[in-house]
Design an enzyme around this catalytic site. Sequence first.
Site, PDB file in Angstrom:
ATOM      1  N   ASN A   9       0.872  -1.168   0.000  1.00 14.96           N
ATOM      2  CA  ASN A   9       0.000   0.000   0.000  1.00 14.96           C
ATOM      3  C   ASN A   9       0.913   1.223   0.000  1.00 14.96           C
ATOM      4  O   ASN A   9       1.483   1.560   1.033  1.00 14.96           O
ATOM      5  CB  ASN A   9      -0.896  -0.034   1.245  1.00 14.96           C
ATOM      6  CG  ASN A   9      -1.734   1.227   1.389  1.00 14.96           C
ATOM      7  OD1 ASN A   9      -1.790   2.051   0.476  1.00 14.96           O
ATOM      8  ND2 ASN A   9      -2.367   1.376   2.541  1.00 14.96           N
ATOM      9  N   LYS A  11       0.166   4.180  -0.174  1.00 17.01           N
ATOM     10  CA  LYS A  11      -0.454   5.372   0.433  1.00 17.01           C
ATOM     11  C   LYS A  11      -0.201   6.572  -0.497  1.00 17.01           C
ATOM     12  O   LYS A  11      -0.207   6.403  -1.703  1.00 17.01           O
ATOM     13  CB  LYS A  11       0.052   5.588   1.864  1.00 17.01           C
ATOM     14  CG  LYS A  11      -0.094   4.300   2.698  1.00 17.01           C
ATOM     15  CD  LYS A  11       0.081   4.491   4.169  1.00 17.01           C
ATOM     16  CE  LYS A  11      -0.148   3.156   4.879  1.00 17.01           C
ATOM     17  NZ  LYS A  11      -0.047   3.249   6.322  1.00 17.01           N
ATOM     18  N   HIS A  95      -9.559   1.354   4.937  1.00 15.94           N
ATOM     19  CA  HIS A  95      -8.275   1.506   5.642  1.00 15.94           C
ATOM     20  C   HIS A  95      -8.474   2.436   6.840  1.00 15.94           C
ATOM     21  O   HIS A  95      -9.247   3.397   6.770  1.00 15.94           O
ATOM     22  CB  HIS A  95      -7.218   2.075   4.689  1.00 15.94           C
ATOM     23  CG  HIS A  95      -5.838   1.985   5.261  1.00 15.94           C
ATOM     24  ND1 HIS A  95      -5.373   2.898   6.188  1.00 15.94           N
ATOM     25  CD2 HIS A  95      -4.853   1.081   5.084  1.00 15.94           C
ATOM     26  CE1 HIS A  95      -4.144   2.550   6.545  1.00 15.94           C
ATOM     27  NE2 HIS A  95      -3.800   1.449   5.887  1.00 15.94           N
ATOM     28  N   GLU A  97      -6.799   4.782   7.941  1.00 15.17           N
ATOM     29  CA  GLU A  97      -6.562   6.204   7.653  1.00 15.17           C
ATOM     30  C   GLU A  97      -7.781   6.835   6.986  1.00 15.17           C
ATOM     31  O   GLU A  97      -8.075   8.009   7.204  1.00 15.17           O
ATOM     32  CB  GLU A  97      -5.299   6.355   6.785  1.00 15.17           C
ATOM     33  CG  GLU A  97      -4.046   6.085   7.614  1.00 15.17           C
ATOM     34  CD  GLU A  97      -2.882   5.475   6.844  1.00 15.17           C
ATOM     35  OE1 GLU A  97      -2.869   5.546   5.606  1.00 15.17           O
ATOM     36  OE2 GLU A  97      -1.976   4.923   7.506  1.00 15.17           O
ATOM     37  N   GLU A 167      -5.289  -4.796  10.661  1.00 13.35           N
ATOM     38  CA  GLU A 167      -4.236  -3.800  10.884  1.00 13.35           C
ATOM     39  C   GLU A 167      -4.510  -3.057  12.188  1.00 13.35           C
ATOM     40  O   GLU A 167      -5.309  -2.110  12.206  1.00 13.35           O
ATOM     41  CB  GLU A 167      -4.210  -2.785   9.737  1.00 13.35           C
ATOM     42  CG  GLU A 167      -3.944  -3.388   8.370  1.00 13.35           C
ATOM     43  CD  GLU A 167      -3.391  -2.347   7.398  1.00 13.35           C
ATOM     44  OE1 GLU A 167      -2.338  -2.636   6.803  1.00 13.35           O
ATOM     45  OE2 GLU A 167      -3.972  -1.267   7.260  1.00 13.35           O
ATOM     46  N   GLY A 173       2.805   2.185  10.807  1.00 13.47           N
ATOM     47  CA  GLY A 173       3.789   3.249  10.616  1.00 13.47           C
ATOM     48  C   GLY A 173       4.533   3.629  11.881  1.00 13.47           C
ATOM     49  O   GLY A 173       5.215   4.639  11.925  1.00 13.47           O
ATOM     50  N   SER A 213       3.649  -2.266  10.253  1.00 13.34           N
ATOM     51  CA  SER A 213       5.107  -2.383  10.376  1.00 13.34           C
ATOM     52  C   SER A 213       5.648  -3.755   9.952  1.00 13.34           C
ATOM     53  O   SER A 213       6.588  -4.280  10.556  1.00 13.34           O
ATOM     54  CB  SER A 213       5.548  -2.037  11.801  1.00 13.34           C
ATOM     55  OG  SER A 213       5.153  -0.714  12.135  1.00 13.34           O
TER      56      SER A 213
HETATM   57  O1  LIG Z   1      -1.252   0.767   6.920  1.00 12.99           O
HETATM   58  C1  LIG Z   1      -0.501  -0.105   6.531  1.00 12.99           C
HETATM   59  C2  LIG Z   1      -0.745  -0.816   5.269  1.00 12.99           C
HETATM   60  O2  LIG Z   1      -2.013  -0.559   4.787  1.00 12.99           O
HETATM   61  C3  LIG Z   1       0.713  -0.453   7.293  1.00 12.99           C
HETATM   62  O3  LIG Z   1       1.645   0.540   7.137  1.00 12.99           O
HETATM   63  P1  LIG Z   1       3.172   0.285   7.637  1.00 12.99           P
HETATM   64  O4  LIG Z   1       3.604  -1.016   7.001  1.00 12.99           O
HETATM   65  O5  LIG Z   1       3.940   1.458   7.116  1.00 12.99           O
HETATM   66  O6  LIG Z   1       3.111   0.189   9.123  1.00 12.99           O
END
Ligand SMILES: O=C(CO)COP(=O)(O)O
Length: 254
Positions: A9, A11, A95, A97, A167, A173, A213
């Site tokens: 992803n 982002k 997601h 976010e 997640e 992150g 992560s």
């Molecule tokens: O939100 C994520 C994938 O959709 C996870 O992000 P990270 O791997 O950067 O922690």
Amino acid sequence: MRKPIIAGNWKMNKLVAEGARFVVDIREKVPPNEEVDTVVCAPFVHIPFISEAARAYHVKIGAQNMHYEESGAFTGEVSPTMLEDLLVDYVIIGHSERRQYFNETDETVNKKTKAAFEHNLLPIVCVGESLEQRENNETVDFVSGQVKKALDGLSDEQAKQVVIAYEPIWAIGTGKTATSEEANEVCKHIREVVKEAYSEDVSEAVRIQYGGSVKPENIEELLGMSDIDGALVGGASLKEDAFLKLVEAGQHVR
Ligand SMILES: O=C(CO)COP(=O)(O)O
């Protein structure tokens, strides 16, 4: 046996030329689809280019969101019909976010999940608890509720094809990974929820990813767990070599 699925992803990262170069760089090294599903989920503006670059290779293309309506007065939105037109394979839905910053709700997640199937897109439905919920021991109830609402009204055949990404928000992150046991425990519960809502047959087919992560150093342990069938990866999916290592781990897991 469930086929592992490793999805990057990106982002809101990379310029269009960088994205296309990434796909060109990895495409010949990506293992056959029979062994592992490799998905790159890119911002919308990348999709025509990476979809073209990936054609005839084993890289699948994913979007990071979409609207549930086919067309209309929804300024700034992208429809499932548009993604289908660009031969997109997967779409991330719900997601954290998007739930946190863009008003995504369990209801819109459900509408989008259904719309995906109407347009030949496979949904990667994201669920996960906050740190506060984890500390209050609400994880299982909260995540179960998210899963039930997201999958509500799907046929058995559709439910079997859904990918669920667990997640935990506190692990995204942050460099903090859930231990593989913690992650697996929730993924196991998610499978139970699917079993109760559908059947054992459906729950054994549905693929559950862990996200938060994930990196080359921890992927093998995570994929070695009974109920983790893949990973949804942010940061570590932005670099070709790290992403290929994750995919390779998916290829060799079982
Ligand atoms: O939100 C994520 C994938 O959709 C996870 O992000 P990270 O791997 O950067 O922690």
